[in-house]
Design an enzyme around this catalytic site. Structure first.
Site: not given
Ligand code: FBP
Length: 696
Positions: A224, A267, A275-276, A563
């Site tokens: 993040d 189109k 993420m973040g 992920y």
């Molecule tokens: P960390 O702060 O533990 O590094 O995790 C960040 C993150 O990847 C976020 O970007 C995301 O919202 C969250 O983890 C997802 O969590 P989970 O792995 O529990 O689904």
């Protein structure tokens, strides 16, 4: 003759083709990242750097007295240390390391750096990895890390070597079990690799094990990018957590490919959530890497002030508090405006980047999240089972909230939930209500990754675009030459039909159909009114064909990049950064530090300027609401809207939207590479911020 399958399976060439090892993997494992010059010496020492100042929270002072006076320590070369220094530095140690929280590319190199430095100082030193995150410490589950294991994971992504977990060591029971484990393993030091919550854990462990002589060092990890450390005067001590660059580049690579596809197939609008959890650093970096047409930055939205509302309220002699900050509706209008403007330039396609945590910056949603966090935390505190176990279905949860609201109105008392909340909540689509009521993580945090943010937003965007379509304000522009050619092919005079059909026929390169023409029926009425055709004549097919091309359809494809990027292999920047972090962690341990975060200063500049540091964790902590309670935590760093990186994105937004005739301005980031020669040496956000700042 065709070979039998069994014969084929025995073929060595087949085994090579289908094996798990490819040439990139071999190269990665072999690669040794460069080290900061101090680490090429046999010994390092720490020198307190008094230039940095922290504003210390009273609560941190109270709860972390043993480590609150720690100072920033520069890692220096110890050129000719005396015998007692050498003996202490090289004594046989037992060191534990744990990953905590979400994976981040580069974690294995932290272990590799720590392992290499520890073994170089004393080959008899043992390094243990705690399995499955902090649970491994609480339950004493370890693996001894050996040369073979380390070599298997060098420069590779993920946290596969020892895995990770999100358990927080937040009760006295878990704390004493952790201490017991560390003592029973005779640990000299524990290295906690994690984000803000894990650094909080590290600070409390350091405090708790201080008198036992067990050192605790943290390492700033999270894709993040919200662990960025500055002192009270804004001097940057750690510009970025590790993993950010690799994840951003992985996301940018995919988003860049979508930009290519979008501008080829013309189109789709590709809606990319990245993420973040809260901060929009990743979205900002992806914007810089790809120049996507729309990039939302949560922190920017929070800054929004609706001037018209303020003026209206001023005239009425009142104050409109809702004029500050963005609403969901306003945000959807901003997106619609961009879509409509691009369509007018003939571009009924595009790419939008939406930060995962954007809802955190939307007033009305933030209020719900905070209230629900408190309600769930309070319920869990007073009942045996948890809120989610007692109310597994959405309807049960809603009924509980309704009961709370009723009780509040009957008692006339103050509560986190009242009938107004209940009414507003009812207006939210079911799937989103469910999202807002999902289980919180172990730290009481709202799990944004579990909520289809983009679906909520896009639902509103689609609704409003339909309204604009009905009003005749959302049209696809038609290139004038194309219009002329199409009509001339059918022996129709474009200069006669043009002014009847379009509101800007004349000088414009892209022609926009008049607002009154929104269907074939209204098209015919307009042509009759303008005297182009008689009441009983059909619309000429060429004109109808052109009209149909101007009808927009907002077709979207949605993606969640999270992920995948978290599991990507590290970039050269992250490989090098993390290896040096591992070396720094050992240097801090060998020099007796505890309650310090291993960091590298000057990441925003090139590698030649990097300086390894120890940064005190306790002075960085402050009180924050978590699960309805004020807790001491490491402060998260949000996107600074006054920093150069954001200002540049803001200034170039219009260019990247490209709502004008001509090509888009997409930028294609190259795939992730760890070879120093071809790799990007640091995140673009850091480069830009360095360009516009000066400091110690
Ligand atoms: P960390 O702060 O533990 O590094 O995790 C960040 C993150 O990847 C976020 O970007 C995301 O919202 C969250 O983890 C997802 O969590 P989970 O792995 O529990 O689904």
């Amino acid at each position: 003759m065709t070979k039998q399958t069994s014969e084929l399976l025995d073929d060595p060439q087949l085994q090579e083709i289908t094996g798990n090892i490819n040439s990139e993997l071999v190269e990665r494992r072999k690669y040794i990242p460069p080290v900061c010059p101090v680490f090429s010496k046999s010994y390092t020492m720490l020198k307190e750097d008094g230039r940095y100042r922290f504003e210390i929270d009273r609560e941190a002072e109270k709860q972390l007295p043993k480590i609150i006076s720690n100072k920033v320590q520069a890692v220096m070369a110890a050129d000719s240390p005396d015998a007692s220094f050498r003996e202490k530095y090289c004594r046989k140690r037992t060191v534990g390391i744990v990953f905590s929280g979400g994976p981040a590319p580069g974690g294995h190199n932290v272990i590799a750096g720590l392992f290499d430095a520890a073994k170089k100082a004393n080959p008899e030193t043992k390094v243990y990895g705690f399995l499955l995150g902090p649970d491994g410490i609480i339950e004493n589950e370890t693996v001894e890390i050996t040369q073979r294991i380390v070599d298997e994971y060098r420069n590779l992504g993920g946290f596969g070597m020892i895995k990770t977990g999100r358990t927080k060591i937040d009760t006295s029971k878990k704390m004493s079990l952790s201490k017991e484990t560390c003592k029973s393993l005779k640990l000299d030091a524990l290295v906690v690799v994690g984000g803000d919550d894990s650094n909080t854990n590290a600070a409390f462990l350091a405090q708790d094990m201080f008198d036992d002589g067990i050192q605790v060092i943290s390492v700033p990890k999270t894709i993040d990018g919200d662990i960025q450390v500055r002192d009270a005067d804004g001097n940057v001590l750690c510009a970025m957590s590790f993993g950010f660059h690799s994840a951003a580049r992985a996301f940018a690579n995919s988003v860049g490919n979508l930009c290519t596809d979008a501008s080829s197939d013309v189109k789709y609008w590709h809606i990319c959530k990245v993420m973040g959890r809260v901060a929009s650093h990743l979205a900002l970096e992806v914007a810089l890497q790809t120049h996507a047409n729309i990039s939302l930055i949560g922190e920017d939205l929070a800054d929004y002030v609706d001037k018209r509302r303020i003026e209206r309220a001023e005239k009425a002699g009142t104050v409109d508090y809702t004029a500050y900050g963005t609403t969901l509706r306003h945000l959807s209008r901003v997106i619609c405006d961009a879509v409509v403007r691009r369509a007018a330039a003939g571009k009924n396609y595009g790419v939008a980047v939406i930060p995962e945590g954007v809802l955190e910056f939307i007033n009305e949603i933030q209020v719900f999240i905070t209230k629900l966090n408190t309600i769930i935390a309070e319920y869990n505190k007073t009942h045996d089972k948890g809120f989610h176990a007692d109310f597994p279905m959405l309807e049960d949860k809603l009924e509980y909230l309704r009961r709370l609201a009723r009780r509040t109105s009957e008692d006339g008392g103050l509560s986190a939930w009242n009938t107004r909340d209940d009414d507003l909540f009812k207006d939210i689509p079911g799937f989103f209500q469910e999202g807002l009521l999902t289980e919180r993580d172990s730290h009481g945090n709202f799990q944004f990754s579990q909520v289809p943010t983009e679906k909520v937003l896009m639902g509103l965007v689609k609704d409003y675009l339909n309204i604009l379509k009905e009003r005749g304000e959302y049209k696809v522009g038609i290139q004038k030459d194309y219009f002329r050619k199409s009509l001339e092919r059918e022996h129709l005079n474009p200069d006669k039909y043009g002014p009847a059909l379009f509101r800007n026929y004349g000088t414009a390169e892209f022609l926009i159909v008049k607002p009154s023409v929104i269907s074939v029926k209204t098209l015919k009425q307009e042509l009759v009114r303008e005297g182009m055709i008689g009441e009983n004549d059909p619309v000429p097919p060429a004109v109808e064909k052109i009209f149909r091309k101007t009808i927009p359809s907002f077709k979207t494809q949605t993606y969640f990049y999270g992920y995948d990027g978290r599991g990507s292999d590290p970039t050269w920047f992250d490989c090098t950064y993390t290896y040096n972090l591992g070396l720094t962690a050992f240097s801090l341990i060998a020099n007796g530090a505890t309650g310090q975060m291993a960091a590298v200063k000057n990441l925003e500049h090139g590698f030649s300027q990097w300086e390894p540091l120890g940064v005190p964790i306790a002075p960085l902590m402050h009180l924050e609401e978590r699960g309805g309670k004020l807790n001491l935590v490491l402060e998260k760093s949000l996107v600074d809207v006054n920093a150069p990186a954001f200002r540049v994105v803001k200034a170039l937004r219009e260019k990247w939207l490209a709502a004008v005739p001509g090509e888009d301005n997409f930028r294609k980031p190259a795939p992730i590479c760890f070879d120093e020669e071809c790799a990007e040496d640091r995140p673009l956000t850091l480069k830009l911020n360095a360009l516009g700042k000066s400091g110690i």
